[in-house]
Design a protein around this motif. Sequence first.
Motif, PDB file in Angstrom:
ATOM      1  N   ALA A  61     -32.064  48.700  18.025  1.00 53.11           N
ATOM      2  CA  ALA A  61     -31.898  47.265  18.291  1.00 53.11           C
ATOM      3  C   ALA A  61     -30.902  46.704  17.283  1.00 53.11           C
ATOM      4  CB  ALA A  61     -33.232  46.542  18.171  1.00 53.11           C
ATOM      5  N   ILE A  62     -30.078  45.772  17.769  1.00 51.31           N
ATOM      6  CA  ILE A  62     -29.158  45.060  16.877  1.00 51.31           C
ATOM      7  C   ILE A  62     -29.475  43.568  16.994  1.00 51.31           C
ATOM      8  CG2 ILE A  62     -26.749  44.517  16.331  1.00 51.31           C
ATOM      9  CD1 ILE A  62     -25.926  47.167  17.582  1.00 51.31           C
ATOM     10  N   ASN A  63     -29.704  42.929  15.866  1.00 56.82           N
ATOM     11  CA  ASN A  63     -29.973  41.487  15.810  1.00 56.82           C
ATOM     12  C   ASN A  63     -31.064  41.066  16.799  1.00 56.82           C
ATOM     13  OD1 ASN A  63     -27.992  41.364  13.837  1.00 56.82           O
ATOM     14  ND2 ASN A  63     -26.375  40.969  15.328  1.00 56.82           N
ATOM     15  N   ASP A  64     -32.170  41.792  16.785  1.00 58.64           N
ATOM     16  CA  ASP A  64     -33.385  41.463  17.541  1.00 58.64           C
ATOM     17  C   ASP A  64     -33.252  41.606  19.059  1.00 58.64           C
ATOM     18  OD1 ASP A  64     -34.461  40.741  15.023  1.00 58.64           O
ATOM     19  OD2 ASP A  64     -33.637  38.716  15.226  1.00 58.64           O
ATOM     20  N   GLU A  65     -32.283  42.417  19.511  1.00 56.10           N
ATOM     21  CA  GLU A  65     -32.169  42.757  20.939  1.00 56.10           C
ATOM     22  C   GLU A  65     -31.978  44.265  21.025  1.00 56.10           C
ATOM     23  OE1 GLU A  65     -32.324  40.648  23.485  1.00 56.10           O
ATOM     24  OE2 GLU A  65     -31.809  38.672  22.662  1.00 56.10           O
ATOM     25  N   PHE A  66     -32.566  44.906  22.062  1.00 56.99           N
ATOM     26  CA  PHE A  66     -32.299  46.330  22.258  1.00 56.99           C
ATOM     27  C   PHE A  66     -30.805  46.546  22.460  1.00 56.99           C
ATOM     28  CE2 PHE A  66     -36.864  46.874  23.511  1.00 56.99           C
ATOM     29  CZ  PHE A  66     -37.155  47.874  22.594  1.00 56.99           C
ATOM     30  N   ALA A  67     -30.283  47.635  21.895  1.00 60.77           N
ATOM     31  CA  ALA A  67     -28.854  47.939  21.987  1.00 60.77           C
ATOM     32  C   ALA A  67     -28.694  49.374  22.462  1.00 60.77           C
ATOM     33  CB  ALA A  67     -28.214  47.751  20.615  1.00 60.77           C
ATOM     34  N   ASN A  68     -27.443  49.763  22.675  1.00 61.20           N
ATOM     35  CA  ASN A  68     -27.137  51.144  23.064  1.00 61.20           C
ATOM     36  C   ASN A  68     -26.623  51.899  21.846  1.00 61.20           C
ATOM     37  OD1 ASN A  68     -27.651  50.840  25.918  1.00 61.20           O
ATOM     38  ND2 ASN A  68     -25.806  49.550  25.927  1.00 61.20           N
ATOM     39  N   TRP A  69     -26.838  53.206  21.867  1.00 60.07           N
ATOM     40  CA  TRP A  69     -26.416  54.025  20.728  1.00 60.07           C
ATOM     41  C   TRP A  69     -24.903  53.991  20.515  1.00 60.07           C
ATOM     42  CZ3 TRP A  69     -29.283  55.724  16.869  1.00 60.07           C
ATOM     43  CH2 TRP A  69     -30.658  55.879  17.062  1.00 60.07           C
ATOM     44  N   ASP A  70     -24.123  53.668  21.564  1.00 55.13           N
ATOM     45  CA  ASP A  70     -22.669  53.619  21.370  1.00 55.13           C
ATOM     46  C   ASP A  70     -22.150  52.208  21.074  1.00 55.13           C
ATOM     47  OD1 ASP A  70     -23.099  52.696  23.907  1.00 55.13           O
ATOM     48  OD2 ASP A  70     -21.848  54.191  24.919  1.00 55.13           O
ATOM     49  N   ASP A  71     -23.047  51.234  20.895  1.00 50.75           N
ATOM     50  CA  ASP A  71     -22.602  49.891  20.473  1.00 50.75           C
ATOM     51  C   ASP A  71     -22.079  49.947  19.034  1.00 50.75           C
ATOM     52  OD1 ASP A  71     -23.357  48.872  22.897  1.00 50.75           O
ATOM     53  OD2 ASP A  71     -25.195  47.904  22.182  1.00 50.75           O
ATOM     54  N   ALA A  72     -21.117  49.059  18.743  1.00 44.71           N
ATOM     55  CA  ALA A  72     -20.516  49.030  17.400  1.00 44.71           C
ATOM     56  C   ALA A  72     -21.418  48.287  16.416  1.00 44.71           C
ATOM     57  CB  ALA A  72     -19.155  48.352  17.467  1.00 44.71           C
ATOM     58  N   ASP A 116     -24.951  42.639  10.498  1.00 44.80           N
ATOM     59  CA  ASP A 116     -25.948  42.982  11.520  1.00 44.80           C
ATOM     60  C   ASP A 116     -27.289  43.376  10.896  1.00 44.80           C
ATOM     61  OD1 ASP A 116     -24.317  42.542  13.689  1.00 44.80           O
ATOM     62  OD2 ASP A 116     -23.929  44.664  14.105  1.00 44.80           O
ATOM     63  N   THR A 117     -28.347  43.087  11.657  1.00 44.53           N
ATOM     64  CA  THR A 117     -29.677  43.633  11.349  1.00 44.53           C
ATOM     65  C   THR A 117     -29.953  44.720  12.377  1.00 44.53           C
ATOM     66  OG1 THR A 117     -30.478  41.566  10.423  1.00 44.53           O
ATOM     67  CG2 THR A 117     -32.148  43.116  11.211  1.00 44.53           C
ATOM     68  N   ILE A 118     -30.125  45.933  11.898  1.00 47.22           N
ATOM     69  CA  ILE A 118     -30.293  47.082  12.798  1.00 47.22           C
ATOM     70  C   ILE A 118     -31.699  47.638  12.634  1.00 47.22           C
ATOM     71  CG2 ILE A 118     -29.518  49.451  13.229  1.00 47.22           C
ATOM     72  CD1 ILE A 118     -26.705  48.386  12.423  1.00 47.22           C
ATOM     73  N   ALA A 119     -32.362  47.862  13.772  1.00 45.87           N
ATOM     74  CA  ALA A 119     -33.715  48.428  13.725  1.00 45.87           C
ATOM     75  C   ALA A 119     -33.749  49.699  14.548  1.00 45.87           C
ATOM     76  CB  ALA A 119     -34.727  47.435  14.273  1.00 45.87           C
ATOM     77  N   PHE A 120     -34.362  50.733  14.007  1.00 44.18           N
ATOM     78  CA  PHE A 120     -34.605  51.961  14.745  1.00 44.18           C
ATOM     79  C   PHE A 120     -36.056  51.924  15.202  1.00 44.18           C
ATOM     80  CE2 PHE A 120     -31.048  52.931  11.905  1.00 44.18           C
ATOM     81  CZ  PHE A 120     -30.118  53.263  12.876  1.00 44.18           C
ATOM     82  N   ILE A 121     -36.250  52.054  16.511  1.00 40.38           N
ATOM     83  CA  ILE A 121     -37.544  51.795  17.138  1.00 40.38           C
ATOM     84  C   ILE A 121     -38.206  53.121  17.510  1.00 40.38           C
ATOM     85  CG2 ILE A 121     -38.704  50.570  19.033  1.00 40.38           C
ATOM     86  CD1 ILE A 121     -37.131  48.646  17.300  1.00 40.38           C
ATOM     87  N   PRO A 122     -39.203  53.562  16.741  1.00 44.07           N
ATOM     88  CA  PRO A 122     -39.921  54.781  17.127  1.00 44.07           C
ATOM     89  C   PRO A 122     -40.755  54.528  18.393  1.00 44.07           C
ATOM     90  CG  PRO A 122     -40.950  53.775  15.206  1.00 44.07           C
ATOM     91  CD  PRO A 122     -39.736  52.954  15.519  1.00 44.07           C
ATOM     92  N   PRO A 123     -41.286  55.579  19.026  1.00 42.04           N
ATOM     93  CA  PRO A 123     -42.060  55.392  20.261  1.00 42.04           C
ATOM     94  C   PRO A 123     -43.128  54.303  20.106  1.00 42.04           C
ATOM     95  CG  PRO A 123     -41.731  57.715  19.850  1.00 42.04           C
ATOM     96  CD  PRO A 123     -41.210  56.994  18.638  1.00 42.04           C
TER      97      PRO A 123
END
Lengths: 80, 171
Positions: A53-64, A69-76
């Motif tokens: 997620a980037i800035n509190d929205e789900f993102a794609n792995w190829d987004d810049a 930015d606030t980046i979150a890695f979301i485990p299962p």
Amino acid sequence: MRITVLYFASLADKAQQGQQQLDLADNLSLSELYAQLKQQHGFELDTAKVRVAINDEFANWDDAINDGDTIAFIPPVAGG
Amino acid sequence: MDSQTALDITNQPHQQASTISHTAEEVYHIAQSQGFALLDEAIDDQRLKDFLQDEQCGALATFEGWVRNHNNDSRVTSLTYYGYEKLAINQGKQIIEEAKRLFDIENAVAIHRIGALEIGDMAVWVGVSSKHRYPAFDACKWILDTIKADIPVWKQEFYQDESSKWLSNNG
């Protein structure tokens, strides 16, 4: 550029923190960033099991990644 | 709590994920206006049900998820839910909007609880109102399934043998 990374659940246990400020080289991709943090903190989950997620929205792995930015890695997830 | 722990609490691994930045009043307002929110106290389902009252509607379908005393063969003594609040609210809003596109319903609202829960506590509540019964049933099931798949909430279960585990809804 300077970013904030948020950690949750098993990733927060491994990182031993909920968030971390990082100075990154420009043009680093999200998957490169995750690979670095996986090695640094000993995360067991591969990118196939983790969402981003980037800035509190789900993102794609190829987004810049952009400065600030606030980046979150979301485990299962396990709600319900 | 000793002073060393108190000093460190701002970056405890799970500190941000176990607290809600809104008052309960604000949480119910977010749920009513955007469709979904996280709450860190007991869910007032009557209050959520009242949001769905509508003279056009002949149906209300609701679902309550409760904390169960076992997981497969392990005896669960308690559990804690953690959440990424801002992403959960943003994603929940999209789920409720999508449900309104997919099903012939009038309104829908859901709340997921976070924090330490006891056996029997309500962890999630979903309600859907519609003119007729089938869209309410169908949308309620779809919303719950989508919450379980997509909302950034994590569950740590504690077992009778004092071990604990992070659960996953995706195998």
